[in-house]
Design a protein around this motif. Sequence first.
Motif, PDB file in Angstrom:
ATOM      1  N   THR A  92       0.831  -1.206   0.000  1.00  0.00           N
ATOM      2  CA  THR A  92       0.000   0.000   0.000  1.00  0.00           C
ATOM      3  C   THR A  92       0.866   1.257   0.000  1.00  0.00           C
ATOM      4  O   THR A  92       0.578   2.240  -0.700  1.00  0.00           O
ATOM      5  CB  THR A  92      -0.931   0.009   1.221  1.00  0.00           C
ATOM      6  N   GLY A  93       1.944   1.239   0.775  1.00  0.00           N
ATOM      7  CA  GLY A  93       2.864   2.375   0.770  1.00  0.00           C
ATOM      8  C   GLY A  93       3.532   2.577  -0.576  1.00  0.00           C
ATOM      9  O   GLY A  93       3.686   3.717  -1.040  1.00  0.00           O
ATOM     10  N   VAL A  94       3.902   1.478  -1.227  1.00  0.00           N
ATOM     11  CA  VAL A  94       4.533   1.571  -2.550  1.00  0.00           C
ATOM     12  C   VAL A  94       3.544   2.111  -3.577  1.00  0.00           C
ATOM     13  O   VAL A  94       3.898   2.959  -4.417  1.00  0.00           O
ATOM     14  CB  VAL A  94       5.075   0.192  -2.972  1.00  0.00           C
ATOM     15  N   VAL A  95       2.297   1.644  -3.527  1.00  0.00           N
ATOM     16  CA  VAL A  95       1.279   2.131  -4.466  1.00  0.00           C
ATOM     17  C   VAL A  95       1.063   3.632  -4.276  1.00  0.00           C
ATOM     18  O   VAL A  95       0.970   4.403  -5.254  1.00  0.00           O
ATOM     19  CB  VAL A  95      -0.034   1.357  -4.274  1.00  0.00           C
ATOM     20  N   THR A  96       0.991   4.079  -3.029  1.00  0.00           N
ATOM     21  CA  THR A  96       0.829   5.510  -2.768  1.00  0.00           C
ATOM     22  C   THR A  96       2.015   6.301  -3.299  1.00  0.00           C
ATOM     23  O   THR A  96       1.854   7.398  -3.862  1.00  0.00           O
ATOM     24  CB  THR A  96       0.667   5.754  -1.257  1.00  0.00           C
ATOM     25  N   ALA A  97       3.226   5.756  -3.130  1.00  0.00           N
ATOM     26  CA  ALA A  97       4.414   6.436  -3.644  1.00  0.00           C
ATOM     27  C   ALA A  97       4.371   6.557  -5.160  1.00  0.00           C
ATOM     28  O   ALA A  97       4.707   7.612  -5.724  1.00  0.00           O
ATOM     29  CB  ALA A  97       5.669   5.684  -3.201  1.00  0.00           C
ATOM     30  N   HIS A 126       0.962  16.943  -6.610  1.00  0.00           N
ATOM     31  CA  HIS A 126       1.680  17.936  -5.814  1.00  0.00           C
ATOM     32  C   HIS A 126       1.244  19.356  -6.154  1.00  0.00           C
ATOM     33  O   HIS A 126       1.506  20.289  -5.388  1.00  0.00           O
ATOM     34  CB  HIS A 126       3.191  17.781  -6.019  1.00  0.00           C
ATOM     35  N   CYS A 127       0.580  19.524  -7.289  1.00  0.00           N
ATOM     36  CA  CYS A 127       0.051  20.844  -7.640  1.00  0.00           C
ATOM     37  C   CYS A 127      -1.204  21.185  -6.839  1.00  0.00           C
ATOM     38  O   CYS A 127      -1.633  22.340  -6.817  1.00  0.00           O
ATOM     39  CB  CYS A 127      -0.255  20.913  -9.131  1.00  0.00           C
ATOM     40  N   PHE A 128      -1.800  20.155  -6.203  1.00  0.00           N
ATOM     41  CA  PHE A 128      -3.014  20.338  -5.399  1.00  0.00           C
ATOM     42  C   PHE A 128      -2.759  19.732  -4.020  1.00  0.00           C
ATOM     43  O   PHE A 128      -3.131  18.579  -3.764  1.00  0.00           O
ATOM     44  CB  PHE A 128      -4.220  19.688  -6.069  1.00  0.00           C
ATOM     45  N   PRO A 129      -2.131  20.454  -3.127  1.00  0.00           N
ATOM     46  CA  PRO A 129      -1.730  19.895  -1.825  1.00  0.00           C
ATOM     47  C   PRO A 129      -2.892  19.329  -1.015  1.00  0.00           C
ATOM     48  O   PRO A 129      -2.717  18.348  -0.290  1.00  0.00           O
ATOM     49  CB  PRO A 129      -1.091  21.095  -1.111  1.00  0.00           C
ATOM     50  N   GLU A 161      -3.651  15.957  -2.415  1.00  0.00           N
ATOM     51  CA  GLU A 161      -2.514  15.095  -2.117  1.00  0.00           C
ATOM     52  C   GLU A 161      -2.560  14.620  -0.667  1.00  0.00           C
ATOM     53  O   GLU A 161      -2.373  13.430  -0.371  1.00  0.00           O
ATOM     54  CB  GLU A 161      -1.225  15.867  -2.382  1.00  0.00           C
ATOM     55  N   THR A 162      -2.833  15.534   0.247  1.00  0.00           N
ATOM     56  CA  THR A 162      -2.918  15.177   1.660  1.00  0.00           C
ATOM     57  C   THR A 162      -4.097  14.246   1.916  1.00  0.00           C
ATOM     58  O   THR A 162      -3.986  13.278   2.692  1.00  0.00           O
ATOM     59  CB  THR A 162      -3.053  16.444   2.516  1.00  0.00           C
ATOM     60  N   ALA A 163      -5.241  14.532   1.268  1.00  0.00           N
ATOM     61  CA  ALA A 163      -6.421  13.684   1.458  1.00  0.00           C
ATOM     62  C   ALA A 163      -6.172  12.264   0.951  1.00  0.00           C
ATOM     63  O   ALA A 163      -6.542  11.280   1.613  1.00  0.00           O
ATOM     64  CB  ALA A 163      -7.622  14.301   0.738  1.00  0.00           C
ATOM     65  N   LEU A 164      -5.535  12.127  -0.195  1.00  0.00           N
ATOM     66  CA  LEU A 164      -5.227  10.802  -0.726  1.00  0.00           C
ATOM     67  C   LEU A 164      -4.251  10.063   0.190  1.00  0.00           C
ATOM     68  O   LEU A 164      -4.427   8.869   0.470  1.00  0.00           O
ATOM     69  CB  LEU A 164      -4.635  10.926  -2.130  1.00  0.00           C
ATOM     70  N   PHE A 165      -3.240  10.754   0.660  1.00  0.00           N
ATOM     71  CA  PHE A 165      -2.270  10.152   1.578  1.00  0.00           C
ATOM     72  C   PHE A 165      -2.969   9.640   2.838  1.00  0.00           C
ATOM     73  O   PHE A 165      -2.722   8.516   3.305  1.00  0.00           O
ATOM     74  CB  PHE A 165      -1.208  11.190   1.940  1.00  0.00           C
ATOM     75  N   PHE A 166      -3.857  10.436   3.387  1.00  0.00           N
ATOM     76  CA  PHE A 166      -4.583  10.061   4.600  1.00  0.00           C
ATOM     77  C   PHE A 166      -5.464   8.839   4.366  1.00  0.00           C
ATOM     78  O   PHE A 166      -5.459   7.878   5.151  1.00  0.00           O
ATOM     79  CB  PHE A 166      -5.425  11.248   5.069  1.00  0.00           C
ATOM     80  N   LEU A 167      -6.232   8.841   3.270  1.00  0.00           N
ATOM     81  CA  LEU A 167      -7.156   7.737   3.004  1.00  0.00           C
ATOM     82  C   LEU A 167      -6.417   6.439   2.688  1.00  0.00           C
ATOM     83  O   LEU A 167      -6.816   5.356   3.138  1.00  0.00           O
ATOM     84  CB  LEU A 167      -8.086   8.110   1.848  1.00  0.00           C
ATOM     85  N   TYR A 223       6.956  10.223   1.249  1.00  0.00           N
ATOM     86  CA  TYR A 223       7.249  11.547   1.811  1.00  0.00           C
ATOM     87  C   TYR A 223       8.119  12.380   0.871  1.00  0.00           C
ATOM     88  O   TYR A 223       7.956  13.598   0.776  1.00  0.00           O
ATOM     89  CB  TYR A 223       7.941  11.373   3.166  1.00  0.00           C
ATOM     90  N   ASN A 224       9.042  11.737   0.137  1.00  0.00           N
ATOM     91  CA  ASN A 224       9.916  12.461  -0.787  1.00  0.00           C
ATOM     92  C   ASN A 224       9.175  13.010  -1.996  1.00  0.00           C
ATOM     93  O   ASN A 224       9.665  13.928  -2.660  1.00  0.00           O
ATOM     94  CB  ASN A 224      11.048  11.549  -1.265  1.00  0.00           C
ATOM     95  N   ASN A 225       8.002  12.430  -2.306  1.00  0.00           N
ATOM     96  CA  ASN A 225       7.236  12.877  -3.474  1.00  0.00           C
ATOM     97  C   ASN A 225       6.232  13.967  -3.151  1.00  0.00           C
ATOM     98  O   ASN A 225       5.668  14.572  -4.066  1.00  0.00           O
ATOM     99  CB  ASN A 225       6.491  11.689  -4.097  1.00  0.00           C
ATOM    100  N   LEU A 226       5.970  14.199  -1.888  1.00  0.00           N
ATOM    101  CA  LEU A 226       4.946  15.157  -1.500  1.00  0.00           C
ATOM    102  C   LEU A 226       5.455  16.587  -1.666  1.00  0.00           C
ATOM    103  O   LEU A 226       6.658  16.855  -1.594  1.00  0.00           O
ATOM    104  CB  LEU A 226       4.527  14.931  -0.046  1.00  0.00           C
ATOM    105  N   SER A 227       4.507  17.478  -1.857  1.00  0.00           N
ATOM    106  CA  SER A 227       4.852  18.894  -1.890  1.00  0.00           C
ATOM    107  C   SER A 227       5.219  19.364  -0.487  1.00  0.00           C
ATOM    108  O   SER A 227       4.978  18.666   0.504  1.00  0.00           O
ATOM    109  CB  SER A 227       3.673  19.709  -2.423  1.00  0.00           C
ATOM    110  N   VAL A 228       5.799  20.549  -0.410  1.00  0.00           N
ATOM    111  CA  VAL A 228       6.220  21.078   0.892  1.00  0.00           C
ATOM    112  C   VAL A 228       5.020  21.232   1.821  1.00  0.00           C
ATOM    113  O   VAL A 228       5.093  20.897   3.019  1.00  0.00           O
ATOM    114  CB  VAL A 228       6.935  22.432   0.700  1.00  0.00           C
ATOM    115  N   GLU A 229       3.888  21.704   1.279  1.00  0.00           N
ATOM    116  CA  GLU A 229       2.694  21.867   2.099  1.00  0.00           C
ATOM    117  C   GLU A 229       2.177  20.523   2.602  1.00  0.00           C
ATOM    118  O   GLU A 229       1.801  20.382   3.773  1.00  0.00           O
ATOM    119  CB  GLU A 229       1.595  22.577   1.307  1.00  0.00           C
ATOM    120  N   SER A 230       2.167  19.513   1.735  1.00  0.00           N
ATOM    121  CA  SER A 230       1.652  18.206   2.129  1.00  0.00           C
ATOM    122  C   SER A 230       2.560  17.523   3.141  1.00  0.00           C
ATOM    123  O   SER A 230       2.085  16.798   4.022  1.00  0.00           O
ATOM    124  CB  SER A 230       1.492  17.311   0.892  1.00  0.00           C
TER     125      SER A 230
END
Length: 686
Positions: free
Chosen positions: A322-327, A336-339, A342-348, A380-387
């Motif tokens: 699941t972590g690999v799929v999210t990555a 990353h253009c829509f933090p 991005e955060t909502a998908l990471f959480f779910l 975490y390395n793929n997320l935007s600074v805000e996310s």
Amino acid sequence: MAGPLRRRLPLLPLLLLAAGGLRAAERSGGSSSAMEELATEKEAEESHRQDSVSLLTFILLLTLTILTIWLFKHRRVRFLHETGLAMIYGLIVGVILRYGTPSTSGHDKPFSCSQEDRPFTTLLVNVSGKFFEYTLKGEISPGKIHNVEQNDMLRKVTFDPEVFFNILLPPIIFHAGYSLKKRHFFRNLGSILAYAFLGTAVSCFIIGNLMYGVVKLMKLVGQLSDKFYYTDCLLFGAIISATDPVTVLAIFNELHADVDLYALLFGESVLNDAVAIVLSSSIVAYQPTGENTHAFDAAAFFKSVGVFLGIFSGSFMMGAVTGVVTALVTKFTKLHCFPLLETALFFLMSWSTFLLAEACGFTGVVAVLFCGITQAHYTYNNLSVESRSRTKQLFEVLHFLAENFIFSYMGLALFTFQKHIFSPVFIIGAFVAIFLGRAAHIYPLSFLLNLGRRHKISWSFQHMMMFSGLRGAMAFALAIRDTATYSHQMMFSTTLLIVFFTVWIVGGGTTPMLSWLNIRVGVDPDQDPPPTNDSFQVLQGDGQDSARRNRTKQESAWLFRLWYSFDHNYLKPILTHSGPPLTTTLPSWCGLIARCLTSPQVYDNQEQLREEDSDFILNDGDLTVTYGDTTITANGSSGPHTATTNLDSRRTKSSSEEALEHDLGAADHEVTSRGTRLVFPLEYNA
């Protein structure tokens, strides 16, 4: 005509009276039906109000806990942790609800269904032509049939155990994996795995066997009123072996205690919870063949071992996948253009790992733990600074609220739980058993681990680890999950008291114990431990950073050293925007695949993203020490030293080694590191 008419005239009033009576009966029936509907609406409204009051009670408890925590931090009070405060406030509210609120419902009337041989999950009852639905809550012993809780408010504040597992536990466990300090964790990985797996198994069986002796003693003195099997004792051993030194770790973090001790305790507690829950599932799955279902059966035993391995490995794979799929999703899309998205998908995706594992028959705790570790390492390395900031803060807040909610509920449950069974003999035996079980795996395992460790686990560390074996949220959640039988109810009540004692007494004694054992505090997390007699001593020169990386490499677990090269050269470039391009690490015939999987940012960015675990690994050839005109390498070879030879050897490195050094941030220190002087192994005269 007059006669018949007169004879018929008296019938008219009768017909009118009959019609009026029917209409009156209809009005009476309609009125009673309306009254019943009104009463039902009032009951629903009252139930809604009680639900709101129960939730408001917990919110006020958390609010009061937060304000008191601020006061304690402001006054620098350390004798009581926030979890202990939450439990105290829960106890106070539990006393008020138990003895300060009147009963609000009538006595329940038992019905006999002697024709049925099993209970139904849902029951439809016909009451005067109307059908009502009832759901199963659990078994009640015949002796307590007239002591069923009649206070609706107390019923409302008693949560379904699934709430703890599906809602409160996931953010706690995920945060543990997501906030893992990888450098010190992987440097002590071998010891952590030994404590978590071997230690938990040893503790489980020692506690289980000792408690079986206690149960036999209770039966002998006549204090055992129902069945208590050996498998129940082993299950109690697995439940109570789940350590949760949240109080100790919080004080360690605040005082900046020794980082290796922190890593050992934190790593053990994180993996220990996962092992304990899988171990308890394996014990429940133990089903011998034959008439005696609680006797020892070799086939059933090995089947339970297989269940343990299958559940743990399956849960581990599910969390990692699941972590690999999210990555991959965050890398190959422009989320990353829509933090916010991005955060909502990471959480779910993170939360769904727990539910997916439970739905597939695995253990959600193990899955969400390794999902958190994988997300921190790759996604975490793929997320935007805000996310990045949002996800860290989001799960930190959820972890804080969920943990304090559970500890508040523990205090509340001491008075609101309806099936408590307190046995003084069982409680005293449990305290003795957990002390012996903790000692039996800390000291022997530390002795064996020290035989192969460069940086030894000192006696003061061992005593502190022995002292820090607190029980907390995981033990409580495992115990409350099944309270249907006499033995499980006794185990739950005893677990509750053990959690209270360890959090209040042991947690409050952490600071004095640190002082008494002379354990270092105020330590920089990036500072290495002082050298021991069998290590190299570095004289601080202009190559201090390089020497620190070299020491970290020497003390890293060998298993992680083997894994790191593969991860750095292949997995990181595939799953993230960091690492060397795959065109330089894969064979030439894989050029098309390498170009497709390598992120454009890898080519665009001259400076590679620095990894949080960059201090772990250097190749053996990188550890070169100088004394006079002699060069000593990590493999023991030596020879004349010149600057030209050193620089030439750097030029002959492979591309992967150059990328690794660049990633480690060592490129800027190549020339200046020549100023470092290392003293060969120290010799002390007796």
